[in-house]
Design an enzyme around this catalytic site. Structure first.
Site, short mmCIF file in Angstrom:
data_model
loop_
_atom_site.label_atom_id
_atom_site.label_comp_id
_atom_site.label_asym_id
_atom_site.label_seq_id
_atom_site.Cartn_x
_atom_site.Cartn_y
_atom_site.Cartn_z
N ARG A 291 43.86 35.44 39.57
CA ARG A 291 44.89 36.48 39.63
C ARG A 291 46.28 35.84 39.72
O ARG A 291 47.25 36.31 39.11
CB ARG A 291 44.64 37.39 40.84
CG ARG A 291 43.54 38.39 40.57
CD ARG A 291 42.77 38.84 41.80
NE ARG A 291 41.36 38.93 41.42
CZ ARG A 291 40.82 39.98 40.81
NH1 ARG A 291 41.53 41.07 40.61
NH2 ARG A 291 39.57 39.97 40.41
N ASN B 206 36.30 35.33 36.60
CA ASN B 206 35.42 34.17 36.78
C ASN B 206 34.02 34.54 36.30
O ASN B 206 33.72 35.70 36.06
CB ASN B 206 35.38 33.69 38.24
CG ASN B 206 35.09 34.78 39.24
OD1 ASN B 206 35.97 35.22 39.97
ND2 ASN B 206 33.85 35.25 39.29
N CYS C 171 38.33 34.47 42.10
CA CYS C 171 39.17 35.68 42.14
C CYS C 171 40.66 35.40 42.32
O CYS C 171 41.47 35.66 41.44
CB CYS C 171 38.73 36.60 43.26
SG CYS C 171 37.04 37.18 43.17
N ASP D 156 35.96 41.69 37.21
CA ASP D 156 35.82 40.81 38.37
C ASP D 156 34.38 40.29 38.46
O ASP D 156 33.44 41.07 38.54
CB ASP D 156 36.15 41.66 39.63
CG ASP D 156 36.34 40.83 40.87
OD1 ASP D 156 36.12 39.61 40.83
OD2 ASP D 156 36.72 41.43 41.91
N ASP D 157 34.23 38.97 38.45
CA ASP D 157 32.89 38.36 38.56
C ASP D 157 31.97 38.77 37.41
O ASP D 157 30.78 39.03 37.62
CB ASP D 157 32.22 38.73 39.90
CG ASP D 157 32.73 37.89 41.06
OD1 ASP D 157 33.86 37.38 40.98
OD2 ASP D 157 32.00 37.75 42.06
N LYS E 229 42.65 45.96 42.33
CA LYS E 229 42.53 44.90 43.34
C LYS E 229 43.60 43.84 43.14
O LYS E 229 43.64 43.17 42.11
CB LYS E 229 41.13 44.28 43.19
CG LYS E 229 40.91 42.96 43.89
CD LYS E 229 39.47 42.49 43.70
CE LYS E 229 39.32 41.01 43.99
NZ LYS E 229 37.92 40.53 43.89
N LYS F 247 30.49 30.92 39.07
CA LYS F 247 31.74 31.19 39.77
C LYS F 247 32.04 30.08 40.79
O LYS F 247 31.11 29.60 41.44
CB LYS F 247 31.62 32.53 40.50
CG LYS F 247 32.75 32.88 41.45
CD LYS F 247 32.45 34.20 42.16
CE LYS F 247 33.55 34.57 43.15
NZ LYS F 247 33.26 35.83 43.85
N HIS G 71 44.71 41.21 45.77
CA HIS G 71 44.15 39.98 46.34
C HIS G 71 45.11 38.79 46.26
O HIS G 71 44.69 37.65 46.11
CB HIS G 71 42.81 39.63 45.67
CG HIS G 71 41.84 39.00 46.64
ND1 HIS G 71 40.55 38.65 46.31
CD2 HIS G 71 41.99 38.65 47.95
CE1 HIS G 71 39.95 38.12 47.36
NE2 HIS G 71 40.80 38.11 48.36
CA LIG Z 1 36.14 37.40 40.88
#
Ligand SMILES: [Ca+2]
Length: 588
Positions: free
Chosen positions: A117, A372, A113, A75-76, A170, A422, A172
């Site tokens: 997903r 991302n 994010c 993530d990130d 996660k 991002k 989301h």
């Molecule tokens: Ca992310």
């Protein structure tokens, strides 16, 4: 935590250790029926109600040698944040996967994010999956607070093909019961339905569920129920539950499993374990410019980046222009970020070792990627960079929410050699390091693949390897066709095929058509690049290639209309109207 709740979770875990599914009349080659009795697995009346109706689903008996499928999602995390993609951060486990597998150099995510997903899970563009923005409802197609019901998820596709389906981490993609992981195909789930804004604690909207039971409400002192003696730290505990569920399904039978392990690392805040931070503190004193040059050089040596693409210019002040105190502070922030990735890699090593011990590593299709690029949502010095410093680390080092981050300079390093961040659709926002590992599936070891690929390709790839069927209808809904293409041929071939891909998020937008890319930032003009010659997007040809510009813009416009993209102004207006209407309804 209250003793009563803890006891009930322990009981729950024991109950859950029993077979979850009863299988009826298995006969080779013929469709067979299973029924789920999830309602017996919980003490929650609401949950019992929800699943009081036994669901019937057709399961096709299939060859026993189909691979397990494992998706490891970061993530990130930027394009060059792991060793096998040029980083100085130590990631021996990911490097080993790359050395025994493939690295795709042109793999794209959506730049954010939730949309990433959604695309991953459905094989659709985010707006088609109703997650054009984040998982928040504004009441119109393309922008809802859960995945579209005119989409199937990977587990909804793989379940009927005989796969066990497991998710930890996660989600989301929907807070409410109708949109949560277990409602969208996962047999086993541990994690958060929302985002994650803390590695050490549970803050609002990050409450933790075990299947459908809330097991960790908001708390400063969460308990790892599988290993109460260990500290609860998201990256570790998501792995603990992934391994637990794998063991659980393997006790049941030999059917292959799908595991979606959605880590929140290395997304801010900068929550790291002291033993990992120690390895990196002091290493970044040479500053972001120097590390960008080092990563670029390594990327060129690895053959991932073509040296005809110059390193994009530094996008932040020169390191030497900062005060000694700021440099020390930023060295520390980057050490925390590196430590989080190091821990992520250690946990990936645990997954790999576990599969190896089971004798199933070779026939597991394992992919690793990020949702991302590195983020500059945080200012040059990071969130609260002026107030949260080395000096008062004890005060903020474990504080949840938007409390700390590494800042734009280090994000610029994360996305080396590309521009932007991002949320944006330039290469820095949407380029993912992508690793594929599957020793039984292909012979190549340590090779690179330059085929252009995207998150939408995972669904068709998994349909292929699972010998499954992508449905045209599901639960009474007509299902939109997959938008990507299977990556399976590229596992054994370097042949590239031109293709067209699209992006849109918050007015940031792009289309890649063959080697050409038309891209724009919110409120900014379109820019045109030949990313075959100029992947770092430095030579804007928008004023020179009028015909190509118009042709690509027309394609993007048609796509945007087809998938219900709203302009930022339309989005803001629609959201305002929706929120007002909701307030009125509630006040009645
Ligand atoms: Ca992310």
């Amino acid at each position: 935590m209250e003793t009563g709740l803890y006891d009930s979770i322990k009981t729950y875990l024991r109950i859950d250790d029993e077979p979850r599914r009863l299988r009826l009349g298995v006969s080779s080659g013929m469709p067979t029926l299973t029924f789920q009795r999830r309602c017996e697995m919980t003490r929650s009346p609401a949950f019992a109600c929800l699943f009081a109706v036994w669901s019937l689903s057709a399961v096709t008996a299939a060859p026993a040698d189909r691979p397990n499928i494992v998706v490891l999602f970061a993530d990130d995390m930027g394009y060059s944040d792991i060793g096998c993609f040029g980083s100085e951060i130590e990631t021996p486990n990911l490097d080993r996967l790359a050395a025994n597998g493939l690295r795709f150099t042109h793999f794209y995510n959506t730049g954010r994010c939730c949309p990433s997903r959604a695309s991953l899970m459905t094989g659709l563009y985010p707006h088609q999956a109703d997650i054009g923005h984040m998982a928040g409802d504004i009441g119109v197609r393309g922008y809802r607070d859960r995945l579209s019901f005119e989409a199937v998820t990977i587990p909804e596709m793989l379940g009927p093909a005989g796969y066990h389906t497991i998710m930890t981490g996660k989600w989301h993609l929907g807070w409410r019961d109708e949109g949560c992981p277990t409602a969208r195909g996962f047999d086993h789930f541990y994690g958060t339905r929302g985002f994650v804004d803390s590695y050490f604690t549970v803050v609002r909207r990050t409450e933790v569920y075990l299947n459908d039971e809330l097991v960790l409400p908001i708390t400063e002192t969460p308990v790892n129920h599988l290993h109460p003696e260990r500290e609860w730290y998201t990256t570790d505990v998501y792995t603990d539950y992934a391994l637990h569920f794998i063991d659980q399904v393997r006790e049941q039978d030999d059917r292959p499993f799908f595991l979606y392990l959605a880590y929140n690392a290395p997304h801010f805040p900068l929550h790291a374990k002291p033993e990992d931070v120690k390895k990196y503190r002091g290493r970044y004193r040479d500053g972001w410019g120097e590390f960008r040059r080092q990563r670029y050089q390594k990327l060129v040596e690895l053959g991932i980046v073509n040296d005809n693409w110059p390193l994009s210019p530094l996008d932040v002040p020169e390191w030497d222009s900062l005060s000694e105190e700021q440099r020390d502070d930023l060295d520390f922030k980057m050490a925390l970020f590196a430590a989080i990735i190091d821990r992520l890699d250690q946990n990936i090593g645990r997954v790999v070792d576990h599969l190896e011990q089971m004798g199933e590593l070779d026939n597991t299709l394992l992919v690793f990627l990020s949702d991302n690029g590195g983020t500059k949502e945080t200012g040059l010095l990071g969130i609260k960079g002026e107030t949260n410093t080395v000096a008062n680390y004890q005060e903020w080092g474990r504080k949840g929410g938007w409390t700390s981050s590494y800042g734009q300079g280090w994000a610029n390093l994360s996305n080396t050699p590309f521009r932007r961040y991002k949320r944006e659709n330039h290469e820095g926002g949407t380029s993912a390091p992508f690793i594929v590992h599957w020793p039984d599936g292909f012979e190549a070891r340590g090779e690179l693949r330059d085929q252009v690929a995207h998150l939408i390709d995972l669904m068709p790839t998994f349909v292929d390897v699972a010998e499954a069927t992508y449905p045209t209808t599901h639960a009474g809904h007509t299902i939109q066709p997959m938008q990507g293409r299977s990556l399976l041929p590229s596992f054994t071939s370097t042949e590239t095929v031109p293709r067209t891909l699209y992006w849109e998020h918050e007015g940031n937008r792009a289309i890649r058509d063959g080697d050409w890319k038309l891209v724009g930032s919110r409120n900014g003009p379109w820019e045109l690049y030949n990313v075959g010659d100029d992947r770092t997007e430095l030579n804007d040809l928008a004023g020179k290639k009028a015909e190509r510009f118009q042709e690509m813009k027309a394609k993007w416009d048609a796509w945007a209309e087809e998938v219900n993209v709203l302009t930022p102004a339309e989005f803001d207006r629609t959201r305002k109207e929706f929120d007002e209407a909701r307030r009125k309804r509630r006040s009645k």
